[in-house]
Design a protein around this motif. Structure first.
Motif, PDB file in Angstrom:
ATOM      1  N   VAL A   1      20.293  23.269  12.039  1.00 25.95           N
ATOM      2  CA  VAL A   1      19.847  21.876  11.911  1.00 25.95           C
ATOM      3  C   VAL A   1      20.910  21.065  11.180  1.00 25.95           C
ATOM      4  O   VAL A   1      21.719  21.605  10.428  1.00 25.95           O
ATOM      5  CB  VAL A   1      18.505  21.773  11.142  1.00 25.95           C
ATOM      6  CG1 VAL A   1      17.371  22.397  11.924  1.00 25.95           C
ATOM      7  CG2 VAL A   1      18.607  22.408   9.780  1.00 25.95           C
ATOM      8  N   GLU A   2      20.890  19.754  11.416  1.00 23.69           N
ATOM      9  CA  GLU A   2      21.767  18.833  10.706  1.00 23.69           C
ATOM     10  C   GLU A   2      20.918  18.049   9.708  1.00 23.69           C
ATOM     11  O   GLU A   2      19.941  17.415  10.089  1.00 23.69           O
ATOM     12  CB  GLU A   2      22.449  17.878  11.682  1.00 23.69           C
ATOM     13  CG  GLU A   2      23.440  18.563  12.584  1.00 23.69           C
ATOM     14  CD  GLU A   2      24.156  17.604  13.501  1.00 23.69           C
ATOM     15  OE1 GLU A   2      23.766  16.423  13.552  1.00 23.69           O
ATOM     16  OE2 GLU A   2      25.101  18.042  14.164  1.00 23.69           O
ATOM     17  N   VAL A   3      21.278  18.133   8.438  1.00 24.37           N
ATOM     18  CA  VAL A   3      20.528  17.472   7.374  1.00 24.37           C
ATOM     19  C   VAL A   3      21.501  16.781   6.426  1.00 24.37           C
ATOM     20  O   VAL A   3      22.677  17.129   6.376  1.00 24.37           O
ATOM     21  CB  VAL A   3      19.664  18.481   6.572  1.00 24.37           C
ATOM     22  CG1 VAL A   3      18.554  19.062   7.429  1.00 24.37           C
ATOM     23  CG2 VAL A   3      20.505  19.584   5.994  1.00 24.37           C
ATOM     24  N   PRO A   4      21.019  15.781   5.650  1.00 21.47           N
ATOM     25  CA  PRO A   4      21.868  15.196   4.608  1.00 21.47           C
ATOM     26  C   PRO A   4      22.262  16.270   3.590  1.00 21.47           C
ATOM     27  O   PRO A   4      21.528  17.236   3.371  1.00 21.47           O
ATOM     28  CB  PRO A   4      20.985  14.134   3.963  1.00 21.47           C
ATOM     29  CG  PRO A   4      19.949  13.826   4.972  1.00 21.47           C
ATOM     30  CD  PRO A   4      19.745  15.086   5.759  1.00 21.47           C
ATOM     31  N   GLN A   5      23.411  16.075   2.966  1.00 20.66           N
ATOM     32  CA  GLN A   5      23.951  17.103   2.072  1.00 20.66           C
ATOM     33  C   GLN A   5      23.003  17.427   0.919  1.00 20.66           C
ATOM     34  O   GLN A   5      22.896  18.585   0.515  1.00 20.66           O
ATOM     35  CB  GLN A   5      25.301  16.661   1.531  1.00 20.66           C
ATOM     36  CG  GLN A   5      25.983  17.736   0.715  1.00 20.66           C
ATOM     37  CD  GLN A   5      27.398  17.357   0.330  1.00 20.66           C
ATOM     38  OE1 GLN A   5      27.819  16.243   0.555  1.00 20.66           O
ATOM     39  NE2 GLN A   5      28.110  18.284  -0.247  1.00 20.66           N
ATOM     40  N   HIS A   6      22.279  16.438   0.399  1.00 19.76           N
ATOM     41  CA  HIS A   6      21.410  16.726  -0.747  1.00 19.76           C
ATOM     42  C   HIS A   6      20.191  17.564  -0.366  1.00 19.76           C
ATOM     43  O   HIS A   6      19.500  18.085  -1.231  1.00 19.76           O
ATOM     44  CB  HIS A   6      21.000  15.425  -1.454  1.00 19.76           C
ATOM     45  CG  HIS A   6      20.038  14.588  -0.690  1.00 19.76           C
ATOM     46  ND1 HIS A   6      20.443  13.715   0.295  1.00 19.76           N
ATOM     47  CD2 HIS A   6      18.696  14.481  -0.765  1.00 19.76           C
ATOM     48  CE1 HIS A   6      19.380  13.104   0.798  1.00 19.76           C
ATOM     49  NE2 HIS A   6      18.309  13.555   0.176  1.00 19.76           N
ATOM     50  N   LEU A   7      19.902  17.736   0.947  1.00 23.66           N
ATOM     51  CA  LEU A   7      18.789  18.573   1.387  1.00 23.66           C
ATOM     52  C   LEU A   7      19.247  19.919   1.940  1.00 23.66           C
ATOM     53  O   LEU A   7      18.429  20.704   2.413  1.00 23.66           O
ATOM     54  CB  LEU A   7      17.987  17.837   2.462  1.00 23.66           C
ATOM     55  CG  LEU A   7      17.287  16.558   2.015  1.00 23.66           C
ATOM     56  CD1 LEU A   7      16.640  15.881   3.197  1.00 23.66           C
ATOM     57  CD2 LEU A   7      16.273  16.857   0.943  1.00 23.66           C
TER      58      LEU A   7
ATOM     59  N   ILE B   1      25.456  17.437   7.233  1.00 28.43           N
ATOM     60  CA  ILE B   1      26.087  18.740   7.421  1.00 28.43           C
ATOM     61  C   ILE B   1      25.164  19.619   8.258  1.00 28.43           C
ATOM     62  O   ILE B   1      23.971  19.384   8.358  1.00 28.43           O
ATOM     63  CB  ILE B   1      26.427  19.419   6.079  1.00 28.43           C
ATOM     64  CG1 ILE B   1      25.176  19.665   5.259  1.00 28.43           C
ATOM     65  CG2 ILE B   1      27.407  18.616   5.283  1.00 28.43           C
ATOM     66  CD1 ILE B   1      25.432  20.515   4.035  1.00 28.43           C
ATOM     67  N   THR B   2      25.747  20.626   8.848  1.00 25.24           N
ATOM     68  CA  THR B   2      25.009  21.565   9.688  1.00 25.24           C
ATOM     69  C   THR B   2      24.741  22.832   8.886  1.00 25.24           C
ATOM     70  O   THR B   2      25.659  23.422   8.325  1.00 25.24           O
ATOM     71  CB  THR B   2      25.832  21.905  10.947  1.00 25.24           C
ATOM     72  OG1 THR B   2      26.154  20.695  11.614  1.00 25.24           O
ATOM     73  CG2 THR B   2      25.052  22.797  11.878  1.00 25.24           C
TER      74      THR B   2
END
Length: 55
Positions: free
Chosen positions: A38-44, A28-29
Motif C-alpha cells: 500500500v501507499e501511505v503518508p510517511q507518518h502512517l 511511501i510504499t
C-alpha cells in the motif's frame, strides 16, 4: 481580546500569511503483514507495517 494599536500594511499581512501554507505529504510504499503493498503518508508507515491501519 487584544487589538493592534496601529494598522499593519497589507504587504506585511500577506507575507505573514504566506508562511502558513501546507506542504504535500511524502507518500511511501510499504508492505503490510498480510502481504499486500500500500501507499501511505510517511507518518502512517509504521502503523501500516504493523497492520494497525484498516486499508
Amino acid at each position: 481580546m487584544a487589538l493592534p494599536k496601529y494598522k499593519k500594511s497589507r504587504a506585511n499581512t500577506h507575507a505573514r500569511r504566506a508562511q502558513w501554507k501546507a506542504h504535500n505529504e511524502q507518500i511511501i510504499t510499504v508492505s503490510t503483514p498480510d502481504g499486500s503493498v500500500v501507499e501511505v503518508p510517511q507518518h502512517l508507515a509504521a502503523a501500516a507495517r504493523k497492520g494497525l491501519l484498516k486499508l
